[in-house]
Motif scaffolding. Structure first.
Motif, mmCIF file in Angstrom:
data_model
loop_
_atom_site.group_PDB
_atom_site.id
_atom_site.type_symbol
_atom_site.label_atom_id
_atom_site.label_comp_id
_atom_site.label_asym_id
_atom_site.label_seq_id
_atom_site.Cartn_x
_atom_site.Cartn_y
_atom_site.Cartn_z
ATOM 1 N N LEU A 1 -8.246 -33.307 38.454
ATOM 2 C CA LEU A 1 -7.271 -33.701 36.911
ATOM 3 C C LEU A 1 -6.106 -34.680 36.894
ATOM 4 C CD1 LEU A 1 -8.002 -33.399 34.150
ATOM 5 C CD2 LEU A 1 -6.651 -31.615 33.917
ATOM 6 N N ASP B 1 -3.758 -35.496 23.440
ATOM 7 C CA ASP B 1 -5.065 -35.066 23.460
ATOM 8 C C ASP B 1 -6.307 -36.949 23.854
ATOM 9 O OD1 ASP B 1 -4.910 -33.744 21.526
ATOM 10 O OD2 ASP B 1 -4.858 -35.334 19.847
ATOM 11 N N HIS C 1 -11.570 -35.880 35.208
ATOM 12 C CA HIS C 1 -11.791 -34.399 35.848
ATOM 13 C C HIS C 1 -13.158 -34.900 36.827
ATOM 14 C CE1 HIS C 1 -13.644 -29.977 35.925
ATOM 15 N NE2 HIS C 1 -11.838 -29.918 37.008
ATOM 16 N N LYS D 1 -12.693 -37.670 30.005
ATOM 17 C CA LYS D 1 -13.189 -36.866 29.178
ATOM 18 C C LYS D 1 -12.489 -36.637 28.678
ATOM 19 C CE LYS D 1 -13.805 -31.076 28.835
ATOM 20 N NZ LYS D 1 -13.425 -30.204 30.247
ATOM 21 N N LYS D 2 -12.821 -36.410 27.202
ATOM 22 C CA LYS D 2 -10.441 -35.900 26.203
ATOM 23 C C LYS D 2 -10.639 -34.399 26.077
ATOM 24 C CE LYS D 2 -9.507 -37.550 21.635
ATOM 25 N NZ LYS D 2 -8.279 -38.285 22.032
ATOM 26 N N TYR D 3 -9.117 -34.229 26.012
ATOM 27 C CA TYR D 3 -8.882 -32.631 26.244
ATOM 28 C C TYR D 3 -8.203 -32.948 24.924
ATOM 29 C CZ TYR D 3 -9.921 -32.195 31.108
ATOM 30 O OH TYR D 3 -10.450 -32.719 32.265
ATOM 31 N N LYS D 4 -7.258 -31.997 24.407
ATOM 32 C CA LYS D 4 -6.658 -31.788 23.139
ATOM 33 C C LYS D 4 -5.429 -30.919 24.232
ATOM 34 C CE LYS D 4 -10.175 -32.263 19.894
ATOM 35 N NZ LYS D 4 -8.834 -33.268 18.704
ATOM 36 N N CYS E 1 -0.308 -33.803 27.522
ATOM 37 C CA CYS E 1 -0.772 -33.753 28.585
ATOM 38 C C CYS E 1 -0.172 -32.968 29.688
ATOM 39 C CB CYS E 1 -0.445 -35.496 29.334
ATOM 40 S SG CYS E 1 1.920 -35.919 28.977
ATOM 41 N N ILE F 1 -1.769 -29.770 29.323
ATOM 42 C CA ILE F 1 -3.283 -29.865 29.681
ATOM 43 C C ILE F 1 -3.210 -30.006 31.557
ATOM 44 C CG2 ILE F 1 -4.960 -31.670 30.386
ATOM 45 C CD1 ILE F 1 -4.002 -31.877 27.524
ATOM 46 N N ASP G 1 -1.858 -26.058 32.554
ATOM 47 C CA ASP G 1 -2.963 -24.739 32.092
ATOM 48 C C ASP G 1 -3.648 -24.882 33.146
ATOM 49 O OD1 ASP G 1 -1.714 -24.666 30.175
ATOM 50 O OD2 ASP G 1 -3.351 -25.464 28.282
ATOM 51 N N ALA G 2 -4.681 -26.521 33.930
ATOM 52 C CA ALA G 2 -5.596 -26.310 34.402
ATOM 53 C C ALA G 2 -5.351 -25.848 35.880
ATOM 54 C CB ALA G 2 -6.719 -27.967 34.914
#
Length: 578
Positions: free
Chosen positions: A130, A150, A155, A160-163, A166, A169, A172-173
């Motif tokens: 990612l 956002d 990925h 892909k758009k993430y909320k 960064c 994000i 988390d991943a």
């Protein structure tokens, strides 16, 4: 590569957390009067801090050195944009070796070694990826108007758009990756893009520093470092919750020093640099000496500190030794394992060694320009105020002055590099210069023999390729510097892409710059030259069912509005036949 006698599942997990442009002074314990970084520092308190850990002065070179254990020049990497950041797909990476030996591998954050096949993280051993494109979110490699909030990310090579923010994000991943229950050890490379430009951070993180009266840029940077420290704490807490802390080695470091002033008149303020000299892109220590912490419970005693020089190319052999995996055969590894130093305090492996650093832009390295040779005691320096401008062969007059004015510092007595002792020790200068010359000739010959990596067109691994201005080459895309005169920046309006292609049929589309008059779009590659009329204000243009030949060459895409052509913003090249 086969597994050793010990089972892969019993091998330690490896977590590498790397930040982007966080200097040695951007740590609370290094005397910073504004920052507190308790979670980062806790790694050293539970393990070891290396107080003289040396990287390269720019993003891509450091990352190539980390992943290969080789001097970046060998791998094709010299700088951070155009073709200068392309790491050859044939390089053997840490992720590839560990994946071949039973490890699960993942990267989350910044890659910056090429966005297309064969240079993507998934081409280089990472099973889960990612990442953002290019050198940073918001740069020319990625989608227009992309921000740290956002964001659109890649990925496993799918946009892909993430909320969210960064840094959160990516973390988390990474924590989801650690928690996967497959009984395999893992390599986790969490390479946040913070605190790199653009300076975008939640307001609540920057506000405390504004109240301290700091310049807005520094308030934003320190807010970003707060985010880093918070997410380091989350990763460490997750390891503990999963019961993995005891069997995981954790490393924290930065890729290079803090952001630099781009000109002498730049209004950007200085940051706390812990009395080191220079900034990002500098071969003085503020550009290349970075925070470094490592913990490995039961193997590395807590609250240790090592003053010995360690380098970014040492991590490849070190971590393979941690994993009980042999070094790859028939690959020249430049780094040395730091594991005996970390676990036993043995210094033999890090004594009597040189580490070479050189940086500039452009595909051709030039000897003597902007380099240093570092030993545990001495440092030979050839500095340059604007290394981005070293893109044309310097004159003999310039080189004579450069060599005549080499600087030498005793790093044990003068870590701030203030007292130049070159005139007092010409014998040391001559000896270190000769070692640099031999190194330069060796790595440059290897790089020239292998050639610059090319972007693949029409390969099964990536049938649809997006070409960006970030990755093009050519004389109109490089900043120039007039030695002895003012800095000159070219328009950066036209380049070409160095590619290798499969014979086939393709659809090619351009995202156009502002078209102010009726014009003509051109596609030129080897024996193909197509043209299409475009109207004022048109946004895109397509060439469909184009037959491209097999081979290697320069892929040209441009628009003729006036006599001097300009390039598109993006070019999408999709193979449509089987």
């Amino acid at each position: 590569m086969s597994l050793k006698a010990s089972y892969a599942k019993d091998r330690p997990n490896i977590v590498i957390m790397m930040t982007d442009d966080q200097g040695y002074g951007d740590i609370g314990a290094h005397g910073n009067p504004y920052l507190k970084t308790p979670n980062i520092e806790a790694i050293g308190e539970r393990g070891l801090e290396m107080t003289n850990f040396i990287t390269y002065p720019n993003c891509s070179a450091t990352r190539a050195g980390l992943l290969t254990g080789r001097y970046p020049y060998r791998t094709g990497v010299t700088a951070v944009t155009q073709v200068d950041h392309f790491m050859r797909g044939s390089e053997t990476t840490l992720a590839e070796v560990l994946a071949d030996n039973g490890y699960r591998t993942g990267i989350f954050g910044k890659w910056h070694l090429g966005d297309n096949h064969p240079m993507r993280p998934t081409d280089q051993g990472f099973q889960e990826a990612l990442v953002h494109k290019g050198g940073g979110i918001g740069q020319a490699a990625g989608p227009a108007n992309n921000t740290y909030f956002d964001p659109i990310l890649e990925h496993n090579n799918v946009s892909k758009k993430y909320k969210g923010y960064c840094d959160d994000i990516f973390t988390d991943a990474a924590m989801d990756f650690m928690g996967k229950k497959d009984k395999k050890p893992f390599l986790l490379y969490l390479s946040t893009n913070l605190p790199h430009l653009p300076l975008q951070v939640p307001d609540k993180l920057a506000e405390p520093y504004r109240k301290m009266g700091l310049h807005e840029d520094n308030a934003l940077v320190y807010g970003m470092i707060d985010s880093i420290d918070y997410n380091v704490g989350r990763v460490m807490a997750k390891l503990k919750k999963l019961g993995l802390e005891e069997n995981t080695i954790v490393l924290f470091l930065s890729d290079n020093g803090p952001r630099h002033r781009r000109t002498k008149n730049d209004s950007y303020p200085g940051r706390w640099v812990a009395n080191l000299r220079g900034t990002k892109t500098s071969v003085y220590d503020a550009g290349i000496k970075v925070p470094f912490y490592v913990q490995w419970p039961g193997k590395i005693d807590p609250q240790k500190q090592a003053k010995n020089m360690g380098t970014i190319i040492d991590l490849f052999p070190t971590l393979l030794e941690v994993a009980d995996v042999d070094l790859p055969k028939n690959v020249h590894i430049d780094g040395r394992s730091l594991l005996p130093l970390w676990t036993k305090g043995e210094t033999k492996n890090v004594e009597n060694r040189d580490f070479f650093v050189q940086m500039h832009y452009g595909p051709t390295p030039f000897k003597y320009m902007h380099f240093n040779v570092r030993t545990s005691k001495y440092k030979l320096v050839s500095p340059h105020d604007f290394p981005h401008g070293i893109v044309h062969q310097p004159t003999d007059f310039v080189l004579q002055n450069v060599v005549k004015n080499l600087e030498l510092y005793d790093m044990e007595k003068d870590p701030s590099e203030r007292i130049n002792i070159a005139k007092k020790h010409p014998d040391i200068v001559e000896a270190m210069l000769e070692r640099y010359e031999n190194w330069f000739d060796e790595v440059t010959e290897e790089r020239d023999t292998a050639g610059i990596e090319r972007i693949s067109l029409g390969y099964k691994a990536q049938p649809e390729v997006t070409l960006s201005r970030f990755d093009w080459g050519g004389p109109r895309v490089i900043s120039r510097f007039d030695y002895g005169g003012p800095r000159v920046v070219e328009d950066n309006q036209l380049g070409y892409w160095e590619v290798r292609s499969k014979k086939g049929r393709y659809n090619v589309s351009y995202d156009l710059p502002e078209i102010t008059k009726d014009s003509v779009a051109h596609l030129k590659y080897k024996n193909v030259h197509l043209q299409k009329n475009i109207k004022k204000g048109q946004k895109t243009v397509s060439f469909n069912k184009v037959n491209l030949p097999e081979g290697e060459g320069n892929f040209h895409a441009y628009i003729k509005m006036d006599r001097l052509p300009v390039g598109p913003v993006f070019v999408d090249v999709k193979r449509i036949d089987k």
